[in-house]
Design an enzyme around this catalytic site. Structure first.
Site, PDB file in Angstrom:
ATOM      1  N   GLU A  25       0.842  -1.199   0.000  1.00 33.86           N
ATOM      2  CA  GLU A  25       0.000   0.000   0.000  1.00 33.86           C
ATOM      3  C   GLU A  25       0.875   1.246   0.000  1.00 33.86           C
ATOM      4  O   GLU A  25       2.025   1.217   0.472  1.00 33.86           O
ATOM      5  CB  GLU A  25      -0.884  -0.026   1.263  1.00 33.86           C
ATOM      6  CG  GLU A  25      -1.807   1.170   1.388  1.00 33.86           C
ATOM      7  CD  GLU A  25      -2.875   0.994   2.470  1.00 33.86           C
ATOM      8  OE1 GLU A  25      -2.810   0.022   3.246  1.00 33.86           O
ATOM      9  OE2 GLU A  25      -3.781   1.844   2.527  1.00 33.86           O
ATOM     10  N   ASN A 172     -12.393  -1.153  -0.811  1.00 34.23           N
ATOM     11  CA  ASN A 172     -11.685  -1.758   0.322  1.00 34.23           C
ATOM     12  C   ASN A 172     -12.334  -1.299   1.624  1.00 34.23           C
ATOM     13  O   ASN A 172     -12.605  -0.108   1.800  1.00 34.23           O
ATOM     14  CB  ASN A 172     -10.220  -1.292   0.331  1.00 34.23           C
ATOM     15  CG  ASN A 172      -9.510  -1.663   1.633  1.00 34.23           C
ATOM     16  OD1 ASN A 172      -9.184  -2.825   1.861  1.00 34.23           O
ATOM     17  ND2 ASN A 172      -9.298  -0.667   2.492  1.00 34.23           N
ATOM     18  N   GLU A 173     -12.539  -2.227   2.513  1.00 34.53           N
ATOM     19  CA  GLU A 173     -13.093  -1.915   3.843  1.00 34.53           C
ATOM     20  C   GLU A 173     -14.187  -0.844   3.737  1.00 34.53           C
ATOM     21  O   GLU A 173     -14.132   0.198   4.400  1.00 34.53           O
ATOM     22  CB  GLU A 173     -11.981  -1.490   4.820  1.00 34.53           C
ATOM     23  CG  GLU A 173     -11.042  -2.637   5.127  1.00 34.53           C
ATOM     24  CD  GLU A 173     -10.123  -2.433   6.330  1.00 34.53           C
ATOM     25  OE1 GLU A 173     -10.106  -1.345   6.924  1.00 34.53           O
ATOM     26  OE2 GLU A 173      -9.413  -3.394   6.666  1.00 34.53           O
ATOM     27  N   TYR A 239      -6.730  -9.028  11.389  1.00 34.26           N
ATOM     28  CA  TYR A 239      -5.453  -8.702  12.049  1.00 34.26           C
ATOM     29  C   TYR A 239      -5.461  -9.286  13.453  1.00 34.26           C
ATOM     30  O   TYR A 239      -6.526  -9.416  14.077  1.00 34.26           O
ATOM     31  CB  TYR A 239      -5.267  -7.183  12.110  1.00 34.26           C
ATOM     32  CG  TYR A 239      -4.926  -6.583  10.766  1.00 34.26           C
ATOM     33  CD1 TYR A 239      -3.642  -6.694  10.244  1.00 34.26           C
ATOM     34  CD2 TYR A 239      -5.886  -5.916  10.010  1.00 34.26           C
ATOM     35  CE1 TYR A 239      -3.323  -6.149   9.003  1.00 34.26           C
ATOM     36  CE2 TYR A 239      -5.573  -5.376   8.761  1.00 34.26           C
ATOM     37  CZ  TYR A 239      -4.286  -5.492   8.274  1.00 34.26           C
ATOM     38  OH  TYR A 239      -3.974  -4.963   7.047  1.00 34.26           O
ATOM     39  N   GLU A 292      -6.023  -9.189   3.719  1.00 36.02           N
ATOM     40  CA  GLU A 292      -5.191  -8.498   4.713  1.00 36.02           C
ATOM     41  C   GLU A 292      -5.186  -9.349   5.968  1.00 36.02           C
ATOM     42  O   GLU A 292      -6.254  -9.638   6.531  1.00 36.02           O
ATOM     43  CB  GLU A 292      -5.743  -7.095   5.033  1.00 36.02           C
ATOM     44  CG  GLU A 292      -5.573  -6.117   3.896  1.00 36.02           C
ATOM     45  CD  GLU A 292      -5.951  -4.683   4.269  1.00 36.02           C
ATOM     46  OE1 GLU A 292      -5.797  -4.293   5.447  1.00 36.02           O
ATOM     47  OE2 GLU A 292      -6.414  -3.960   3.362  1.00 36.02           O
ATOM     48  N   GLN A 341       2.201  -6.007   5.581  1.00 34.33           N
ATOM     49  CA  GLN A 341       2.365  -5.660   4.182  1.00 34.33           C
ATOM     50  C   GLN A 341       3.797  -5.994   3.741  1.00 34.33           C
ATOM     51  O   GLN A 341       4.648  -6.246   4.577  1.00 34.33           O
ATOM     52  CB  GLN A 341       2.093  -4.192   3.974  1.00 34.33           C
ATOM     53  CG  GLN A 341       0.658  -3.797   4.318  1.00 34.33           C
ATOM     54  CD  GLN A 341       0.304  -2.398   3.814  1.00 34.33           C
ATOM     55  OE1 GLN A 341       1.057  -1.777   3.095  1.00 34.33           O
ATOM     56  NE2 GLN A 341      -0.867  -1.898   4.218  1.00 34.33           N
TER      57      GLN A 341
HETATM   58  O1  AHR Z   1      -2.929  -2.546   6.246  1.00 39.34           O
HETATM   59  C1  AHR Z   1      -3.203  -1.338   6.869  1.00 39.34           C
HETATM   60  C2  AHR Z   1      -4.680  -0.955   6.790  1.00 39.34           C
HETATM   61  O2  AHR Z   1      -5.437  -1.876   7.503  1.00 39.34           O
HETATM   62  C3  AHR Z   1      -5.286  -0.975   5.416  1.00 39.34           C
HETATM   63  O3  AHR Z   1      -5.063   0.189   4.713  1.00 39.34           O
HETATM   64  C4  AHR Z   1      -6.746  -1.144   5.710  1.00 39.34           C
HETATM   65  O4  AHR Z   1      -7.424  -1.782   4.679  1.00 39.34           O
HETATM   66  C5  AHR Z   1      -6.750  -1.897   7.016  1.00 39.34           C
HETATM   67  O5  AHR Z   1      -7.572  -1.295   7.955  1.00 39.34           O
END
Ligand code: AHR
Length: 487
Positions: A25, A172-173, A239, A292, A341
């Site tokens: 990103e 995205n999101e 995450y 992600e 990432q």
């Molecule tokens: O990876 C960092 C961020 O985490 C990304 O931009 C977003 O999609 C997620 O919240």
């Protein structure tokens, strides 16, 4: 003692190589400095891409790379990133540190990076602040081979031939940074935007809808109910966090256990999202794409806020191995996963500091696990003791296994205990075993990592494997990740 039984003569479906995908990103020092330094940099580069980083990444065998975000994607206007660099617009990167984005890395540069890495591009389009026309024109610009305004513009910018684009994300999101939408609203927008994501010539898009955040089963249900026929893939973001002490490097066993428990929770998520997808898509046509995932620690003290720069330790390596074993085991529905990432951001395989570069423990896990790409999943029956700390109990040994095209059986394993090794025996049924070899990644401490000063102290070593007819025996050191290859 952990006891494994693998039916080597009963291969299942293919593990999609894209489970070993990556994500880059416009965030912090991922693109700029980490991957791209520009043609005039003192740092050795090819067409602006850092040679050291590209060479290291090639050994990791990246199948697919997602770009330009993340949250950045829903602020990105692709036309700002084409044409002569000196006239490209400068903008504020609103989500990530408020830095100036000079757009010197845009569409052409991304395809050049993918060419150098030998991977497929996965482009994420802008729904949050973009228009249908803008998205349609981007696809036309990249893939149309004929007479059209966008094909002409591409040629004027030095590229006559269209590129091939398969993976295209529509937002995205969008439940968060991509517009804080409700699922019904996004489902309708997805239907509208994706209608104009056209297949030009023989370029066939694999259209990806924004899926849920962890725990949001309602989002999955609404998207599947309202938009399943229009999508090929649905994303999931997951995450792993510590609740209190979120330091990437200063932690004890409580944080080790808590983090691995949180990471292991993705298995239940996948099972539950898969169950919903199975209801609406019993043919298993639509992929669940975990585009992600990874450990999200506090930013390294003294670094720029919003750059999400964190160090990487043996804890991250075990987390990666555990997660990838889960993805392999659920690869009937899980068709892609992109760790967040690629360089210098979150759980990165590569860190850089100016001209210096280091491969993290996570890098070596991904490199060791590459043996599963496009291999056939093998079922492994696992009897393992538990790893317990306080109220947390987890299976101590995590495993997945596959059959490669050349007939090799590969097992990847993690020992979740930071203190105790574990002996493993593995019976391989239905295979005449001739030789077995292993590699293992471990470290003297839970929080050991590789750094710019001391170099790479955490890297794979050979793992002794003994063979007795078709039974293998080996010992997984405490806090380790291993691969065993049997021929
Ligand atoms: O990876 C960092 C961020 O985490 C990304 O931009 C977003 O999609 C997620 O919240």
């Amino acid at each position: 003692m952990a006891i494994l039984t693998i039916n080597a003569d009963q291969p299942q479906h293919t593990i999609n190589r894209n489970l070993y995908g990556q994500f880059a990103e416009h965030l912090g020092r991922c693109i700029y400095e980490g991957l791209y330094v520009g043609e005039n940099s003192q740092i050795p580069n090819r067409n602006g891409m850092r040679t050291d980083v590209v060479e290291a990444l090639k050994q990791m065998k990246i199948p697919v790379l997602r770009w330009p975000g993340g949250c950045f994607a829903d602020t990105y206007h692709w036309k700002d990133g084409i044409g002569p660099k000196e006239s490209r617009k400068k903008m504020i990167n609103v989500h990530w540190g408020g830095m100036v984005e000079d757009n010197s890395f845009g569409t052409h540069e991304f395809f050049e990076l993918c060419r150098q890495l030998g991977c497929e591009p996965y482009i994420n389009g802008n729904v949050g602040s973009g228009t249908v026309q803008e998205m349609q024109e981007w696809i036309e610009y990249m893939t149309f081979d004929g007479v059209s305004p966008m094909a002409k513009l591409r040629e004027e910018n030095g590229r006559k031939e269209p590129w091939k684009v398969k993976y295209f994300g529509v937002g995205n999101e969008n439940w968060g940074c991509g517009g804080f939408m409700r699922p019904q609203y996004y489902a309708d927008l997805y239907r509208r935007f994706s209608t104009y994501c056209l297949n030009y010539g023989d370029n066939k898009l694999y259209k990806i809808a924004c899926g849920p955040n962890r725990g949001d089963y309602e989002w999955t249900r609404v998207l599947m109910r309202e938009a399943a026929p229009f999508m090929d893939g649905l994303t999931l973001h997951y995450y792993s966090y510590n609740k209190k002490n979120r330091s990437a490097t200063q932690f004890g066993e409580a944080e080790w256990a808590e983090m691995l428990k949180d990471a292991a929770g993705i298995e239940e998520e996948i099972v539950r999202h898969t169950a919903i997808m199975d209801e609406y898509d019993p043919q298993n046509r639509i992929g669940l794409l975990v585009d992600e995932w990874g450990a999200w620690h506090d930013e390294e003290p003294g670094t720029v806020r919003g750059f999400l720069y964190q160090r990487n330790t043996m804890r991250d390596a075990v987390l990666a191995g555990l997660s990838l074993n889960i993805f392999n085991r659920h690869s009937r529905r899980v068709q892609m996963a992109n760790i967040a990432q690629l360089v210098n951001v979150l759980q990165a395989p590569i860190l850089t500091d100016g001209a210096k570069m280091v491969r993290t423990p996570t890098y070596y896990v991904i490199e060791m696990y590459a043996v599963h790409q496009d291999a056939k999943l093998l079922d492994a029956a696992v009897q393992t003791p538990d790893y317990t700390f306080g109220e947390i109990t987890l299976p101590k040994v995590s495993v997945s296994s596959s059959l490669a095209e050349d007939g090799a059986v590969n097992l990847t394993l993690c020992n979740l205990s930071p203190n105790e090794s574990e002996s493993v025996t593995c019976e391989l049924r239905g295979k005449a075993v001739q030789e077995a070899a292993g590699r293992v990644l471990t470290a003297h401490a839970m929080n050991a990592g590789n750094d710019f000063e001391a170099g790479e102290t955490v890297k794979p070593m050979s793992l002794p494997v003994t063979l007795n007819e078709d039974v293998l025996s080996f010992t997984l050191p405490a806090k380790s990740v291993a691969v065993v290859t049997v021929r």
